[in-house]
Design an enzyme around this catalytic site. Structure first.
Site, mmCIF file in Angstrom:
data_model
loop_
_atom_site.group_PDB
_atom_site.id
_atom_site.type_symbol
_atom_site.label_atom_id
_atom_site.label_comp_id
_atom_site.label_asym_id
_atom_site.label_seq_id
_atom_site.Cartn_x
_atom_site.Cartn_y
_atom_site.Cartn_z
ATOM 1 N N GLY A 254 -15.615 -39.980 146.100
ATOM 2 C CA GLY A 254 -15.877 -41.274 146.730
ATOM 3 C C GLY A 254 -17.072 -41.948 146.085
ATOM 4 N N SER A 255 -17.709 -42.797 146.848
ATOM 5 C CA SER A 255 -18.815 -43.593 146.309
ATOM 6 C C SER A 255 -20.057 -42.735 146.082
ATOM 7 C CB SER A 255 -19.152 -44.709 147.295
ATOM 8 O OG SER A 255 -19.501 -44.134 148.535
ATOM 9 N N GLY A 259 -21.770 -39.545 148.101
ATOM 10 C CA GLY A 259 -22.125 -38.304 147.406
ATOM 11 C C GLY A 259 -23.594 -37.929 147.584
ATOM 12 N N GLU A 276 -17.435 -35.976 142.903
ATOM 13 C CA GLU A 276 -16.688 -36.864 141.996
ATOM 14 C C GLU A 276 -16.907 -38.282 142.513
ATOM 15 O OE1 GLU A 276 -14.979 -36.027 139.323
ATOM 16 O OE2 GLU A 276 -14.708 -33.858 139.540
ATOM 17 N N CYS A 310 -11.568 -44.905 139.713
ATOM 18 C CA CYS A 310 -12.939 -44.539 139.339
ATOM 19 C C CYS A 310 -13.133 -44.681 137.838
ATOM 20 C CB CYS A 310 -13.246 -43.125 139.797
ATOM 21 S SG CYS A 310 -11.993 -41.946 139.276
#
Ligand code: NAD
Length: 523
Positions: A254-255, A259, A276, A310
């Protein structure tokens, strides 16, 4: 607490006729599923909207603290049984799961399109990734190799083995509602771990269908509880999962904002994090590039999935000698892009996920203008006849130099174009953002390509560095992930499996004397 079964389907107002939607739900085992309810604002539920039409598709019942507790307890219990199953036998279960995804590829791919707006071939392509990683995991189930090493002591041997880790928490982003889970869950399964999946609240339907397929197959082969799902708000479910000491690894996609939080909580409890996170990917186009190949590759990387990958190309660094030509070709290509219903054959760009994403897109375009960028094409809402979803016209924005907004990841189709004269400067521009996921160079020059991939590390600083291939569209065979604010995790192929296992080193004395390392005497 998950309440009993109830009605679930709403009419998503065109883009997918109601009868077909019913067929799709029944093909995927969603009809009458206890998780589903009528759309609305009933407490403890979330409504899933079709981004193509803006209309509700279904309501989903959320987990609360009690049902979360039951799910994790049963996953922890299932782990104790699953780890005893020999790895190649676990591989056979994953093989059967892969076959079941093959059977459901089209229906599940269409559900991805319906729920997050991917065009049909990308929705089905996402399920293909799940099938591919299942195949990879089956082979891996016979290759969880450890090492043996020579001991410095007579009559001693040393070995290293890889052991199952425990229940793995998988947190997924909305834009890959099926494959990101599979990258983790298929590897975790052959490694002897169970999986607890927490999907995005923007895409829970694909998660319910996908997890049900895996759970149904594993249960029918005598292994219930290997694949489980928790769906809930970040406060009630997300935070519980990341803080849960029964879950030794959290793989979170995610963003960067998410994270940062997940990384901090895991560090506090010495949990393992596989992060990630966001990317801000660039492609360099050198003056000798084959533009007939480079331009279509850049267009797919920049506008595929409506700029919501992404690995989307967000920055183009073009040699000054060819910049005008490249911009002209790109603008011409952008003008032919068909924006619309992702399930219509001719469409190349579907909607953004929601109205907030459209606002973020428009705001970034405005910021770029005010920071000196020139919009060459697109940059506004797109009107699509008969559909009131969240469509935008992909934008190309030319800038003299990087501007503040081009250093951020706006999760939408905006391509910023800069120029360079010296390849080292181009590489500096590539590396000059906080994120480090994917990168590419288009060139026919061996020197330029090798400078970009330099073994000294002075080339691209990203986890992915491609030559004459765009930044997006990775295959499952390589380790996937990025550096810096992208989080540093690696998942999918290569040796990424090691993060799902714990390593144990053993020294075995098969002689008759106690011998100490480093020649130490203790007698
Ligand atoms: P997001 O960060 O809003 O949400 C991602 C997931 O994190 C969701 O499931 C969300 O519920 C969960 N989450 C958020 N806060 C949490 C918390 N405190 N505790 C536990 N879970 C929490 O991201 P998004 O909008 O769904 O996806 C877009 C972002 O994901 C982009 O930044 C994109 O680059 C990134 N992404 C990265 C990769 C990669 O492999 N690097 C792949 C896909 C998407």
């Amino acid at each position: 607490m998950i309440p009993p079964r109830g009605a679930c389907l709403a009419h998503p107002a065109s883009a997918y006729p109601h009868a077909m939607l019913s067929d799709l739900f029944s093909a995927l085992g969603l009809s009458g599923h206890p998780r589903l309810t009528a759309p609305g604002d009933a407490q403890g539920t979330v409504t899933v909207f079709n981004p193509t039409t803006g209309a509700p598709i279904a309501g989903v019942r959320l987990d609360d603290a009690d049902s979360y507790e039951r799910t994790v307890a049963s996953s922890a219990a299932a782990f104790k049984a699953w780890r005893e199953v020999p790895a190649p036998v676990r591989g056979q279960v994953v093989r059967a799961i892969g076959d079941e995804f093959r059977r459901h590829k089209d229906a599940l791919g269409d559900l991805v399109s319906l729920e997050v707006g991917k065009i049909r071939s990308e929705g089905r392509g996402e399920v293909q990734e799940t099938i591919d990683i299942a195949d990879f995991a089956v082979g891996l189930s016979r290759q969880l190799y450890g090492l043996t090493m020579p001991s410095e002591r007579a009559n001693h041997s040393m070995k290293e083995q890889w052991l199952p880790l425990g229940p793995v928490g998988v947190i997924s982003a909305f834009n890959f509602p099926n494959a990101v889970w599979a990258w983790n869950a298929m590897l975790a399964a052959v490694c002897g771990d169970t999986t607890i999946w927490k999907p995005s609240l923007l895409a829970p339907l694909t998660a319910i269908a996908s997890n049900a397929i895996a759970d149904r197959v594993a249960s029918s082969m005598g292994h219930p509880g290997v694949f489980s799902l928790v769906i809930g708000t970040d406060d009630v479910v997300g935070e519980r999962l990341i803080a849960d000491p029964r879950v030794p690894l959290i793989s979170a996609t995610g963003s960067t904002r998410m994270g940062r939080r997940v990384g901090q909580v895991l560090a506090q409890r010495f949990g393992r994090a596989l992060l990630e996170l966001g990317g801000n990917n660039a492609a360099i186009v050198h003056h000798d590039a084959d533009l007939a190949m480079a331009v279509p590759a850049i267009v797919f990387s920049a506008v595929g999935t409506a700029g919501q990958r992404c690995t989307t190309t967000r920055r183009l660094i073009v040699h000054e000698r060819i910049a005008d030509d490249v911009c002209t070709r790109l603008v011409a290509a952008y003008k032919t892009i068909r924006i619309g219903d992702p399930l219509a054959d001719a469409t190349l760009v579907g909607p953004l996920i929601n109205a907030r994403a459209v606002d973020a897109f428009l705001h970034a375009v405005e910021s770029a203008r005010s920071q000196g960028g020139t919009v060459l094409v697109g940059g506004q809402r797109a009107r699509v006849s008969g559909l009131s979803g969240h469509f935008v016209e992909p934008a190309i924005i030319r800038c003299d130099r990087p501007i503040p907004v081009s250093c951020e990841e706006t999760f939408a189709p905006i391509l910023y174009v800069f120029t360079y004269s010296d390849i080292q400067h181009a590489i500096e521009l590539n590396n000059q953002v906080p994120q480090g996921l994917s990168s590419a160079v288009f060139t026919d020059s061996l020197r330029v390509a090798e400078a970009f991939l330099s073994p000294s590390g002075s080339g691209s600083d990203c986890g992915i560095a491609n030559v004459n291939a765009g930044t997006s569209g990775a295959e499952i065979g390589g380790a996937f992930g990025g550096e810096k604010e992208t989080g540093g995790g690696r998942e999918s192929g290569s040796d990424s499996w090691k993060v799902y296992m714990r390593r144990q080193t053993s020294t075995i004395n098969w002689g008759t004397q106690v011998r100490l390392a480093q020649g130490i005497r203790f007698d």
